[in-house]
Design a protein around this motif. Structure first.
Motif, short mmCIF file in Angstrom:
data_model
loop_
_atom_site.label_atom_id
_atom_site.label_comp_id
_atom_site.label_asym_id
_atom_site.label_seq_id
_atom_site.Cartn_x
_atom_site.Cartn_y
_atom_site.Cartn_z
N GLU A 1 -27.92 20.32 -6.80
CA GLU A 1 -26.49 20.16 -6.52
C GLU A 1 -26.22 19.42 -5.21
OE1 GLU A 1 -23.61 21.10 -8.28
OE2 GLU A 1 -24.96 21.44 -9.95
N LYS A 2 -27.15 19.49 -4.27
CA LYS A 2 -26.95 18.79 -2.99
C LYS A 2 -26.92 17.28 -3.20
CE LYS A 2 -28.60 22.45 -0.10
NZ LYS A 2 -29.67 23.10 0.56
N ASP A 3 -27.66 16.79 -4.20
CA ASP A 3 -27.61 15.36 -4.51
C ASP A 3 -26.21 14.99 -5.00
OD1 ASP A 3 -30.34 14.58 -3.93
OD2 ASP A 3 -30.90 15.74 -5.70
N LEU A 4 -25.65 15.80 -5.90
CA LEU A 4 -24.29 15.54 -6.39
C LEU A 4 -23.30 15.57 -5.22
CD1 LEU A 4 -24.18 17.69 -9.65
CD2 LEU A 4 -24.22 15.19 -9.48
N GLU A 5 -23.44 16.56 -4.36
CA GLU A 5 -22.55 16.69 -3.21
C GLU A 5 -22.62 15.47 -2.30
OE1 GLU A 5 -22.56 19.48 0.74
OE2 GLU A 5 -22.92 20.49 -1.18
N LYS A 6 -23.82 15.01 -2.02
CA LYS A 6 -24.00 13.86 -1.12
C LYS A 6 -23.38 12.59 -1.72
CE LYS A 6 -25.60 11.49 2.35
NZ LYS A 6 -24.74 11.37 3.51
N TYR A 7 -23.64 12.32 -3.00
CA TYR A 7 -23.07 11.12 -3.61
C TYR A 7 -21.56 11.23 -3.78
CZ TYR A 7 -27.62 9.08 -4.03
OH TYR A 7 -28.84 8.53 -3.72
N PHE A 8 -21.05 12.42 -4.05
CA PHE A 8 -19.62 12.63 -4.14
C PHE A 8 -18.97 12.35 -2.78
CE2 PHE A 8 -15.76 15.27 -4.13
CZ PHE A 8 -15.14 14.81 -5.28
N THR A 9 -19.57 12.87 -1.73
CA THR A 9 -19.05 12.67 -0.36
C THR A 9 -18.99 11.18 -0.02
OG1 THR A 9 -19.86 14.81 0.36
CG2 THR A 9 -19.46 13.16 2.08
N ASP A 10 -20.01 10.43 -0.41
CA ASP A 10 -20.11 9.02 -0.03
C ASP A 10 -19.59 8.05 -1.11
OD1 ASP A 10 -21.12 9.78 2.39
OD2 ASP A 10 -23.18 9.25 1.94
N LEU A 11 -18.85 8.56 -2.07
CA LEU A 11 -18.39 7.73 -3.18
C LEU A 11 -17.58 6.52 -2.73
CD1 LEU A 11 -18.94 8.12 -6.19
CD2 LEU A 11 -16.70 9.16 -6.40
N GLU A 12 -16.68 6.70 -1.76
CA GLU A 12 -15.86 5.58 -1.30
C GLU A 12 -16.72 4.47 -0.68
OE1 GLU A 12 -12.95 9.02 -0.16
OE2 GLU A 12 -15.10 8.86 -0.49
N LYS A 13 -17.72 4.86 0.12
CA LYS A 13 -18.61 3.87 0.73
C LYS A 13 -19.38 3.10 -0.34
CE LYS A 13 -19.51 6.70 4.77
NZ LYS A 13 -20.53 7.49 5.45
N LEU A 14 -19.88 3.83 -1.33
CA LEU A 14 -20.63 3.19 -2.42
C LEU A 14 -19.73 2.24 -3.20
CD1 LEU A 14 -22.57 6.33 -3.65
CD2 LEU A 14 -23.57 4.33 -2.53
N TYR A 15 -18.52 2.69 -3.50
CA TYR A 15 -17.56 1.87 -4.24
C TYR A 15 -17.22 0.60 -3.45
CZ TYR A 15 -13.27 0.45 -6.59
OH TYR A 15 -12.30 -0.26 -7.23
N ASP A 16 -16.91 0.75 -2.17
CA ASP A 16 -16.57 -0.42 -1.34
C ASP A 16 -17.74 -1.41 -1.27
OD1 ASP A 16 -14.06 0.64 -0.86
OD2 ASP A 16 -14.57 1.40 1.14
N ARG A 17 -18.96 -0.90 -1.15
CA ARG A 17 -20.12 -1.78 -1.09
C ARG A 17 -20.32 -2.55 -2.39
NH1 ARG A 17 -25.78 0.73 0.42
NH2 ARG A 17 -24.64 2.33 -0.63
N ILE A 18 -20.12 -1.88 -3.52
CA ILE A 18 -20.26 -2.55 -4.82
C ILE A 18 -19.18 -3.63 -4.97
CG2 ILE A 18 -20.05 -2.21 -7.30
CD1 ILE A 18 -22.38 -0.77 -6.79
N LYS A 19 -17.96 -3.30 -4.58
CA LYS A 19 -16.87 -4.29 -4.67
C LYS A 19 -17.20 -5.51 -3.81
CE LYS A 19 -13.28 -3.71 -6.60
NZ LYS A 19 -12.85 -4.11 -7.93
N ARG A 20 -17.81 -5.28 -2.67
CA ARG A 20 -18.13 -6.36 -1.74
C ARG A 20 -19.40 -7.12 -2.15
NH1 ARG A 20 -18.96 -3.41 2.69
NH2 ARG A 20 -21.19 -3.42 2.33
N ASP A 21 -20.47 -6.39 -2.52
CA ASP A 21 -21.78 -7.00 -2.69
C ASP A 21 -22.29 -7.02 -4.13
OD1 ASP A 21 -21.85 -7.27 0.10
OD2 ASP A 21 -22.82 -5.32 0.35
N GLY A 22 -21.60 -6.38 -5.06
CA GLY A 22 -22.03 -6.36 -6.46
C GLY A 22 -23.00 -5.22 -6.76
#
Length: 157
Positions: A108-129
């Motif tokens: 569950e800690k993996d889910l928590e970590k990726y959920f917490t950082d979802l905006e950063k991941l989304y912004d990076r994908i929008k910027r870098d693919g």
């Protein structure tokens, strides 16, 4: 050319079906891959992010290097597990963030970590693919790799 191993191509529909191909080899035998799916969608200050987290294991301690989208993953969004803090997946939205996480074990800690950082991941994908990278650091039980991809809504659906 960037390494796209663990990234996805595909679409989802108004009928809440997701149809993807992942840049890993096809399953060598039925049941060789363990796949667990979670709705990780999140409400943010900039709007909602549709997200699906896919834990994947091939039972080995080794990362995969692959250059073709050979593994098919089709599923009904209503059949996946909901992370406790996730909002409903919006089938009317134009896109969804797809996280394909390869590890021998996860918790569950993996889910928590990726959920917490979802905006950063989304912004990076929008910027870098779409991209593949090492998973967030912690004592590793295996390959700990993640592919992050934007999956689009099928036009007319």
């Amino acid at each position: 050319m960037p390494n796209l191993t663990y990234t996805a191509q595909g679409h989802f529909t108004n009928n809440r079906k997701m149809n993807l191909t992942i840049c890993i080899p096809s399953e060598p035998t039925t049941g060789a891959y363990v796949v667990q799916l979670y709705n990780l969608s999140k409400k943010t200050k900039n709007g909602n992010i549709n997200a699906v987290f896919c834990f994947f294991s091939d039972g080995t301690d080794h990362p995969i290097e692959h250059d073709k989208f050979d593994y098919r993953l089709n599923f009904d969004l209503d059949a996946i597990k909901n992370y406790d803090y996730a909002i409903d997946f919006d089938a009317n939205a134009a896109e969804a963030l797809f996280l394909f996480f390869h590890e021998k074990q996860f918790d569950e800690k993996d889910l928590e970590k990726y959920f917490t950082d979802l905006e950063k991941l989304y912004d990076r994908i929008k910027r870098d693919g779409n991209q593949s990278e090492d998973g967030f650091l912690k004592p590793s039980f295996g390959p700990r790799k993640i592919g992050t991809s934007l999956v689009i809504k099928m036009k007319g659906n």
